[in-house]
Design an enzyme around this catalytic site. Structure first.
Site, short mmCIF file in Angstrom:
data_model
loop_
_atom_site.label_atom_id
_atom_site.label_comp_id
_atom_site.label_asym_id
_atom_site.label_seq_id
_atom_site.Cartn_x
_atom_site.Cartn_y
_atom_site.Cartn_z
N GLY A 88 0.78 -1.29 0.23
CA GLY A 88 0.21 0.18 -0.08
C GLY A 88 0.52 0.91 0.01
O GLY A 88 1.99 1.56 0.10
N GLY B 16 1.63 4.86 1.92
CA GLY B 16 1.22 5.52 3.55
C GLY B 16 1.41 6.68 3.37
O GLY B 16 2.14 6.96 2.28
N GLY C 38 5.74 7.70 2.10
CA GLY C 38 5.34 6.61 1.17
C GLY C 38 5.60 5.29 0.79
O GLY C 38 4.49 4.66 2.03
N VAL D 17 4.67 1.05 0.92
CA VAL D 17 4.97 -0.29 1.97
C VAL D 17 5.25 -1.28 1.46
O VAL D 17 4.03 -1.57 0.46
CB VAL D 17 4.53 -0.29 2.91
N LYS E 72 9.15 0.41 4.50
CA LYS E 72 8.65 1.21 4.21
C LYS E 72 9.48 2.00 3.50
O LYS E 72 10.67 2.90 4.29
CB LYS E 72 7.69 1.93 5.35
N ASP F 194 -2.01 11.27 12.85
CA ASP F 194 -2.57 10.66 11.11
C ASP F 194 -3.08 9.70 12.74
O ASP F 194 -3.20 8.26 10.76
CB ASP F 194 -1.75 10.46 10.07
#
Ligand code: NAG
Ligand code: NAG
Ligand code: NAG
Ligand code: NAG
Ligand code: NAG
Ligand code: NAG
Ligand code: NAG
Ligand code: NAG
Ligand code: NAG
Length: 816
Positions: free
Chosen positions: A506, A508, A511, A513, A527, A624
């Site tokens: 995905g 994030g 950056g 992952v 990551k 976040d």
């Protein structure tokens, strides 16, 4: 007019130049605003001061000859002298020491003496009022503020009904007493506790000063003597340094820490020696009845004091780091006469002694026999090494801590049913030694620690200066200097098949992952941080090391990092179940999350967040928090990810202001989205949104409802106001739903999204509210900010995350 001004000026000037140093206040000599009262050899001085940049003026005592003004006592703590024109500290004819503003008394010593009383400041920092016969009629040591000086007592005077305890300053500008207290228990064996109102935060526990044998060898000058008085009229404790020329003090600060300090002349500064509580394990009763906290683990971890004879009351909760149930016996006590016995546990911090019976002259054997004949007696111990003290406990044993071996803590004998007794029967003879020794209570913990820590400090400094070899136990030292494993770039490239798109998990906030597999078969998540960060390598490494020290079962574990060229990679443990959003917002996947799992996820996220906010060494605001940043392990336990990346900052700052908002629409609190103010309360807001999403299975952002509400929060608020909250629950978990828990979760969610940050609960209250059944406060109107009202921020549409730079420098914080 002008002349008057000049006259006034010269009067003031004259007045100033006459600032006097008195050494006595008597009927003929008084103290004015500019004067000081000095102790005989000039160690301490009493006078008027302004704390920090405050306009308020106070009467206080500080050290005379050290360059850093260090106030140890304040008279008019909560009655500042603002606009006072003619200040006088004088002895009235009735022997009262009074502080006057234009002849109006603002503060006074409450006692009286008949005629010719005087006030003096002693070299130990005690301001005393004595009568003509030199009898003390009043002393400042009887009214401690936030500082305990050598010779000052903590405890209770039963005759005068007085209590000696510390209360912190509200903050560095305001000496008014805060809510915390550090003082002795009302009942039971003497023991000191840190309290906030009715709740206990930390407990010293009865101690033994042979806990650290041989420490005094290091430095004779830092040897402490403790004086404890336990008799019918008084229970008290005080300390002194063997070498009383060294200045030392113990302070209760406004963030609930006891700090001890020693003045080190050759560095011209206060050496912070040790502070309590030291870790989450010191939190009062964290593991509950018969539980013990493992202080060797970085992560807080509870176990029963004895896995053979005790078990967690709620094994399920225990497995998910919910220790609230504590432990229970495998075999309940029946109290058949004579058949029961005791099991000895060594090296413990003795349990809470609030409800104890004690006798200061009873052998251990008599103590055990007496305990056995009373069915309500659960345990006994002798907290003293050199005296025959007998202590009995009557309720479940709370706040025990098993200390590392060899730490010399006392033994406790816990009552057991006969079937649980094995060869280890105890109650041995231990009497005989009956030496007259000073008894020990609690602050010894602080002070003994003081010696150790000073020693560590010295040792470290010495090593730095001279490059001398190992002074400390090497394993201890490595724990402190723990570094993060560095992975090579080629190793990670291999593990992720060259960052193959097939391995991408995905994208994030900072950056993409990737999933990877190390050669030994361990699965990892990598990551790859965006390259356009301007942060220096050292800064980056330091930050990452800081983050790697944050360990909690509800946080994703950082395994290491990799820095090569402008590549910066973070290597995390791999979570097979991906993120929470892939479950709750997906029709089929959401079937896998029944209500029990959802409720566990909510509680787990709360605990992880509490750890970031409060229990970790750094104080981290996540900034976040959202469903896609909560990962699930194979048992569906939640783990927060991406913490510490946004910005970590140390100390007790709880709020800061940032120009660059990093966050996600839908989860951002109004004050963060509009003004860039973030705090633990903006995280609480995001948590509240998340809770409502978990319950409803709907996204806050992009929520469209026939009733035309602008978002999920608005919808929940309306249902709540109409008493229809239960309609919110996601259809896919409706069958398993437990209405009281659902209603409670929604209620807590709404408390967290209240418009006003100050109204929102902090995470420790959230956890309490989720796990208790008590009444909850009414939520006020939530914030319904819609996107139209938010400032325009560039964000990548794929991940709803605004900002894509690494932005977590501690020093960069622009606090307000
Ligand atoms: C001190 O006295 C002055 C003049 O009477 C008054 O204006 C001021 O408020 C007083 N300050 C305090 C702290 O009582
Ligand atoms: C004096 O006594 C009053 C009432 O008993 C009390 O509120 C006040 O704190 C006392 N002041 C001092 C300096 O002890
Ligand atoms: C106080 O002292 C003065 C002089 O030292 C003396 O004359 C006076 O009698 C004393 N007052 C009392 C009440 O003892
Ligand atoms: C208790 O100890 C204090 C301090 O040592 C002493 O002043 C007091 O007289 C003692 N009281 C009794 C009843 O023994
Ligand atoms: C209180 O003491 C702790 C431990 O020394 C420290 O981390 C914290 O910053 C202190 N708080 C204040 C307000 O001084
Ligand atoms: C228990 O037994 C002892 C003697 O073994 C006896 O003195 C005592 O009264 C008994 N207590 C009870 C509660 O039966
Ligand atoms: C302790 O008790 C023993 C006998 O029970 C007695 O002889 C001794 O004097 C007592 N000691 C003290 C300090 O009270
Ligand atoms: C047992 O201990 C409790 C608590 O101190 C006390 O109230 C009770 O009288 C004791 N019973 C006996 C038989 O000693
Ligand atoms: C206890 O006794 C031992 C041996 O007599 C002595 O070395 C030690 O200092 C004593 N401990 C205390 C707290 O006085």
């Amino acid at each position: 007019m002008e002349g008057a001004a000049i006259l006034l000026f010269s009067l003031l000037f004259l007045h100033k130049s006459y600032a006097a140093e008195l050494n006595i206040i008597s009927d003929s000599r008084f103290l004015t605003d500019v004067d000081t009262l000095v102790s005989p050899t000039g160690v301490f001085v009493l006078g008027f001061f302004n704390p920090g940049s405050s306009e308020n003026r106070y009467l206080g005592i500080w050290y005379k000859n050290i360059p850093v003004t260090t106030v140890v006592w304040v008279a008019n703590r909560d009655r500042p002298l603002l606009g006072a024109s003619q200040l006088e500290l004088k002895i009235t004819d009735r022997g009262i020491l009074g502080l006057f503003n234009n002849s109006r008394m603002i503060w006074s010593s409450n006692t009286t003496a008949s005629g010719n009383a005087t006030a003096k400041l002693w070299d130990n920092g005690n301001l005393v009022v004595v009568d003509q016969q030199e009898r003390i009629v009043w002393q400042s040591f009887d009214y401690p503020t936030d500082t305990l000086l050598p010779g000052m007592k903590l405890g209770r005077d039963y005759v005068r009904g007085k209590e000696w305890y510390l209360t912190p300053w509200k903050n560095s500008q305001d000496p008014a007493p805060g809510e915390l207290t550090w003082g002795a228990d009302r009942l039971g064996y003497p023991e000191n506790k840190l309290r906030q109102g009715a709740s206990i935060k930390f407990r010293g526990g009865p101690w033994s000063n042979e806990r650290f044998p041989g420490v005094s060898v290091f430095s004779k000058s830092l040897t402490f003597r403790y004086d404890v008085t336990v008799n019918k009229s008084e229970v008290s404790f005080s300390y002194n340094l063997e070498d009383n020329s060294i200045l030392s003090r113990v302070v209760l600060n406004s963030s609930a820490h006891l700090e001890s300090w020693a003045w080190v002349d050759n560095v011209r500064g206060w050496l912070p020696v040790v502070s309590f509580p030291r870790s989450a394990c010191d939190t009062y009763n964290i593991c509950n009845a018969y539980g013990t906290c493992d202080i060797n683990m970085i992560q807080q971890s509870c176990s029963c004091i004895d896995n053979k004879r005790f078990k967690p009351k709620d094994q399920k909760g225990w497995d998910t780091a919910d220790w609230s149930g504590g432990c229970i016996r495998n075999t309940p006590l029946e109290c058949k006469n004579g058949s029961e016995g005791f099991i000895k546990y060594s090296n413990v911090k003795l349990p809470d002694a609030e409800n104890t019976w004690f006798n200061m002259n009873m052998t251990l054997e008599e103590c055990g026999t007496k305990c056995l004949t009373n069915c309500t007696c659960m345990a006994y111990a002798n907290p003293e090494k050199n005296r025959s003290v007998c202590l009995h406990w009557f309720n479940d044993l709370l706040d025990i801590q098993v200390l590392p071996e060899g730490s010399g803590g006392p033994d406790i004998f816990v009552r057991m049913a006969s079937s649980e007794l094995d060869s280890q029967y105890v109650s041995k003879k231990q009497g005989g030694e009956k030496l007259k020794i000073i008894l020990l209570v609690i602050i010894p913990v602080v002070l003994i620690g003081l010696i150790i820590a000073t020693w560590l400090c010295y040792a470290r400094r010495k090593r730095k200066l001279t490059g001398e070899g190992e002074i400390l136990n090497p394993s201890k030292r490595h724990e402190e200097d723990m570094e993060l494993p560095l992975f090579s770039f080629s190793m990670i490239a291999n593990a992720t098949t060259n960052f193959s798109p097939n391995n991408k998990l995905g994208e994030g906030g900072f950056g993409p992952v990737y999933k990877g597999m190390l050669e030994e078969g361990k699965e990892i998540a990598v990551k790859r941080l965006s390259k356009n960060s301007s942060q220096g390598l050292d800064e980056f490494k330091n930050e990452v090391i800081c983050i790697s020290k944050l360990q909690h079962r509800n946080l994703v574990k950082l395994l290491g990092c990799c820095i090569q060229g402008d590549e910066k990679l973070l290597i995390y443990e791999y979570m097979p179940n991906k993120s929470l959003d892939s479950f709750i917002f997906d029709k089929t996947q959401s079937m896998l999350l029944d209500w029990t799992k959802r409720f566990n996820i909510i509680k787990g996220i709360a605990r992880g967040l509490l750890y970031l906010h409060q229990d970790s060494r750094l104080r981290i605001i996540h900034r976040d928090l959202k469903a896609s940043n909560v990962l699930l392990d194979q048992d569906m336990n939640p783990k927060i990810s991406d913490f510490g990346l946004a910005r970590s900052f140390g100390g007790n700052e709880t709020q800061a202001n940032t120009e660059r908002v990093v966050g996600t629409y839908g989860y951002m609190s109004p004050e963060y989205a509009l003004d860039g103010i973030f705090s633990i309360k903006s995280d609480a807001f995001s948590f509240g949104v998340l809770v409502l999403e978990i319950v409803s299975g709907k996204r806050n952002r992009g929520f469209i409802q026939p009733e035309n509400e602008n978002n999920l929060i608005g919808h929940v608020w309306r249902l709540y106001s109409e008493g229809r909250s239960l309609e919110l629950i996601d259809a896919s978990c409706a069958e398993s739903c437990h209405p009281p828990e659902v209603l409670r979760s929604i209620h807590v969610g709404l408390l967290c999204v209240q418009q006003n940050a100050a109204d929102r609960p902090n995470m420790s209250s959230v956890i309490m509210m989720l796990s208790s059944e008590g009444e909850l406060p009414q939520p006020k109107q939530p914030s319904f900010l819609t996107e139209k009202e938010l400032p325009v921020i560039n964000y990548s549409s794929s991940s709803y995350t605004a900002g894509s730079t690494i932005d977590f420098t501690i020093t960069e914080v622009g606090a307000r």
